[in-house]
Motif scaffolding. Structure first.
Motif, PDB file in Angstrom:
ATOM      1  N   SER A  80      -0.679  21.782  -7.594  1.00 42.09           N
ATOM      2  CA  SER A  80      -0.928  22.742  -7.238  1.00 42.09           C
ATOM      3  C   SER A  80      -1.845  23.668  -6.487  1.00 42.09           C
ATOM      4  O   SER A  80      -1.619  24.618  -6.278  1.00 42.09           O
ATOM      5  CB  SER A  80      -2.139  23.126  -8.675  1.00 42.09           C
ATOM      6  OG  SER A  80      -3.080  22.302  -8.539  1.00 42.09           O
ATOM      7  N   PHE A  81      -2.477  22.496  -5.505  1.00 44.88           N
ATOM      8  CA  PHE A  81      -3.404  23.380  -4.357  1.00 44.88           C
ATOM      9  C   PHE A  81      -2.459  23.485  -3.588  1.00 44.88           C
ATOM     10  O   PHE A  81      -2.918  24.859  -2.634  1.00 44.88           O
ATOM     11  CB  PHE A  81      -4.332  22.440  -3.997  1.00 44.88           C
ATOM     12  CG  PHE A  81      -5.292  22.885  -2.375  1.00 44.88           C
ATOM     13  CD1 PHE A  81      -6.134  23.753  -3.522  1.00 44.88           C
ATOM     14  CD2 PHE A  81      -4.814  22.368  -1.442  1.00 44.88           C
ATOM     15  CE1 PHE A  81      -6.568  24.447  -2.359  1.00 44.88           C
ATOM     16  CE2 PHE A  81      -5.432  22.588  -0.026  1.00 44.88           C
ATOM     17  CZ  PHE A  81      -6.442  23.398  -0.414  1.00 44.88           C
ATOM     18  N   GLY A  82      -1.624  22.688  -3.365  1.00 42.13           N
ATOM     19  CA  GLY A  82      -0.355  23.470  -1.969  1.00 42.13           C
ATOM     20  C   GLY A  82      -0.889  22.471  -0.496  1.00 42.13           C
ATOM     21  O   GLY A  82      -0.051  22.846   0.832  1.00 42.13           O
ATOM     22  N   ASN A  83      -1.452  21.939  -0.369  1.00 45.59           N
ATOM     23  CA  ASN A  83      -1.754  21.550   0.649  1.00 45.59           C
ATOM     24  C   ASN A  83      -1.704  22.216   1.605  1.00 45.59           C
ATOM     25  O   ASN A  83      -3.448  23.275   2.039  1.00 45.59           O
ATOM     26  CB  ASN A  83      -0.192  20.099   1.344  1.00 45.59           C
ATOM     27  CG  ASN A  83      -0.865  19.524   0.503  1.00 45.59           C
ATOM     28  OD1 ASN A  83      -0.972  17.925   1.051  1.00 45.59           O
ATOM     29  ND2 ASN A  83       0.517  18.957  -0.556  1.00 45.59           N
ATOM     30  N   ALA A  84      -1.484  22.384   3.176  1.00 35.79           N
ATOM     31  CA  ALA A  84      -1.730  23.460   3.954  1.00 35.79           C
ATOM     32  C   ALA A  84      -1.984  25.117   3.040  1.00 35.79           C
ATOM     33  O   ALA A  84      -2.328  26.015   3.763  1.00 35.79           O
ATOM     34  CB  ALA A  84      -0.865  23.562   5.038  1.00 35.79           C
ATOM     35  N   ARG A  85      -0.675  25.094   2.445  1.00 38.42           N
ATOM     36  CA  ARG A  85      -1.168  26.964   1.772  1.00 38.42           C
ATOM     37  C   ARG A  85      -2.090  26.940   0.903  1.00 38.42           C
ATOM     38  O   ARG A  85      -2.434  27.998   1.215  1.00 38.42           O
ATOM     39  CB  ARG A  85       0.222  26.721   0.614  1.00 38.42           C
ATOM     40  CG  ARG A  85       1.008  28.081   0.096  1.00 38.42           C
ATOM     41  CD  ARG A  85       1.475  27.725  -1.175  1.00 38.42           C
ATOM     42  NE  ARG A  85       2.843  27.107  -0.086  1.00 38.42           N
ATOM     43  CZ  ARG A  85       3.392  26.641  -1.000  1.00 38.42           C
ATOM     44  NH1 ARG A  85       4.140  26.602  -2.160  1.00 38.42           N
ATOM     45  NH2 ARG A  85       4.651  25.832  -0.167  1.00 38.42           N
ATOM     46  N   GLY A  86      -2.774  25.590   0.270  1.00 37.47           N
ATOM     47  CA  GLY A  86      -4.442  26.016   0.106  1.00 37.47           C
ATOM     48  C   GLY A  86      -4.875  26.582   0.296  1.00 37.47           C
ATOM     49  O   GLY A  86      -6.164  26.916   0.348  1.00 37.47           O
ATOM     50  N   VAL A  87      -4.383  25.931   2.029  1.00 37.86           N
ATOM     51  CA  VAL A  87      -5.935  25.851   3.654  1.00 37.86           C
ATOM     52  C   VAL A  87      -5.471  27.613   4.093  1.00 37.86           C
ATOM     53  O   VAL A  87      -7.217  27.609   3.804  1.00 37.86           O
ATOM     54  CB  VAL A  87      -5.491  24.740   4.161  1.00 37.86           C
ATOM     55  CG1 VAL A  87      -6.939  25.339   5.131  1.00 37.86           C
ATOM     56  CG2 VAL A  87      -6.380  23.517   3.837  1.00 37.86           C
ATOM     57  N   ARG A  88      -4.761  28.136   3.780  1.00 37.27           N
ATOM     58  CA  ARG A  88      -4.755  29.054   4.390  1.00 37.27           C
ATOM     59  C   ARG A  88      -5.547  30.043   2.786  1.00 37.27           C
ATOM     60  O   ARG A  88      -5.754  31.458   3.469  1.00 37.27           O
ATOM     61  CB  ARG A  88      -3.313  29.075   4.058  1.00 37.27           C
ATOM     62  CG  ARG A  88      -2.670  30.634   3.934  1.00 37.27           C
ATOM     63  CD  ARG A  88      -2.729  31.588   5.353  1.00 37.27           C
ATOM     64  NE  ARG A  88      -3.085  32.913   5.240  1.00 37.27           N
ATOM     65  CZ  ARG A  88      -2.890  33.836   6.218  1.00 37.27           C
ATOM     66  NH1 ARG A  88      -2.968  33.141   8.119  1.00 37.27           N
ATOM     67  NH2 ARG A  88      -2.948  35.144   6.376  1.00 37.27           N
ATOM     68  N   ASN A  89      -5.514  29.688   1.809  1.00 38.00           N
ATOM     69  CA  ASN A  89      -5.799  30.216   0.852  1.00 38.00           C
ATOM     70  C   ASN A  89      -7.187  30.882   0.443  1.00 38.00           C
ATOM     71  O   ASN A  89      -7.741  31.280   0.647  1.00 38.00           O
ATOM     72  CB  ASN A  89      -5.757  30.189  -0.740  1.00 38.00           C
ATOM     73  CG  ASN A  89      -3.914  30.637  -0.756  1.00 38.00           C
ATOM     74  OD1 ASN A  89      -3.004  31.664  -0.256  1.00 38.00           O
ATOM     75  ND2 ASN A  89      -3.333  29.495  -2.081  1.00 38.00           N
TER      76      ASN A  89
END
Length: 392
Positions: free
Chosen positions: A308-317
């Protein structure tokens, strides 16, 4: 077709081409558009692709008049005009990516295997037929799309593909809603990918097996094309681990053609912090010393579920929320300096994290309310059934 219809048709084509261009540009969402010869770490994928940004000149946004001339999928026309890259440069780029240790080993193994395969053929020795098709498995944001793009460039560098471009599709790009249309739609995607890589994200969705579903027609069409075009088409399918395993083993044809598997591990906290550092640096921001530990704790707390965090996608957020928090803080001050505009403070990290936690609380409350409503509806239906039975 009269002049008005022609104009409308042309406008629709232009809009479609611009949309494809915008989707491709989303690949550069995290690290930005690279400059020629640069080496950059991987970025998230997907609806925003993930992985390392490819080398080469920045993609141009075509004018409406020029858009039809660039109607090739994922830069196909541009790739045709580009000579093969040096394989050592591509390997150096691969080694610069954050994480991906297992993938790096597999890619290097594949490069060496292809080299020896070609050398044996050049020396009139028997060369065992090898499949270049691959299965990428892992959670969102782990770099699958961008590694697929890199593999297309590697295959071109090694002389295995003529164009080395990537065409990315999902179920919607292959499956139509009526009999006979799916094969045509799949053939169109395959034709665009000829000489390069066809990348099918969430490929397991093709194997729906529901009544009146045409996913199997797409699979059958794809398998035939893989057999007929061994020399100029590579297919990479991607998705979650278990679902992709089930998908490949659901069909003997898929099992025989896909025998190379690459697993993409989730990022650990240090790798995600390194991704954030690179994103900050690229955009001329920096963390103050006291903020580093705070932002790492923030990443760890937010990444309670890598899917759900999305790995690097979560870092972008998280990066975007830090910028909002900094903007709110600076807007309340009297004088803003250049140094202040570049600095992310502990206060910014705490504000961003607090906002995240409030949002999570609201989401949880909404989910609980939705579940309560669903429970009430279920109980109401049960009572109605009992009443109906009593009336009967």
């Amino acid at each position: 077709m009269d002049n008005k219809d022609e104009i409308i048709s042309l406008q629709q084509d232009i809009i479609a081409d611009q949309l494809r261009q915008n989707i491709r540009n989303m690949a550069f969402d995290i690290w930005g558009v690279p400059t020629s010869g640069s080496v950059t770490p991987r970025q998230p994928e997907g609806g925003a692709p993930s992985g390392p940004a490819p080398k080469g000149p920045a993609p141009k946004n075509p004018s409406p008049a020029a858009a039809p001339a660039q109607a090739s999928a994922d830069g196909q026309q541009a790739e045709e005009e580009t000579p093969p890259e040096d394989i050592e440069d591509l390997k150096a780029e691969l080694n610069e990516y954050i994480g991906l240790e297992g993938v790096k080993r597999e890619v290097n193994n594949l490069i060496n295997t292809v080299k020896v395969y070609k050398w044996r053929k050049e020396n009139d020795l028997k060369a065992v037929d090898m499949s270049l098709h691959m299965v990428f498995s892992g959670n969102p944001g782990t770099g699958k799309t961008m590694i697929a793009r890199l593999m297309a460039r590697i295959y071109k560098s090694l002389g295995m593909l003529e164009k080395g471009h990537l065409v990315e599709v999902d179920r919607a790009g292959l499956v139509a809603g009526y009999v006979g249309q799916t094969a045509t739609k799949t053939h169109e995607a395959i034709e665009k990918a000829m000489g390069g890589v066809l990348f099918i994200d969430e490929a397991y969705m093709l194997n729906n097996k529901s009544e009146n579903d045409f996913g199997q027609e797409a699979i059958d069409t794809l398998l035939k094309a893989m057999e007929d075009h061994r020399e100029d088409l590579v297919v990479i399918v991607a998705g979650y681990d278990k679902l992709m395993d089930d998908f490949i083993h659901s069909n003997p044809g898929l099992e025989s053609r896909f025998n190379r598997f690459m697993h993409f591990d989730d990022y650990n906290a240090d790798e995600m912090l390194a991704i954030l550092d690179l994103q900050l640096k690229k955009n001329q921001y920096r963390l103050e010393d006291d903020a580093r530990a705070a932002v790492k704790d923030y990443i760890v707390a937010a990444n309670t579920n890598s899917t759900s965090f999305g790995n690097a996608r979560g870092v972008r957020n998280i990066f975007e929320r830090l910028l909002v928090a900094q903007a709110n803080r600076l807007a309340e001050g009297d004088e803003v300096t250049r140094d202040a505009l570049m600095t992310i403070t502990v206060q910014d990290v705490e504000a961003a994290r607090a906002g995240d936690e409030k949002m999570a609380e609201r989401d949880k409350a909404r989910q609980e309310l939705e579940q309560t409503i669903a429970d009430i509806e279920e109980e109401t239906m049960k009572l109605q059934d009992k009443l109906n039975d009593g009336e009967a």
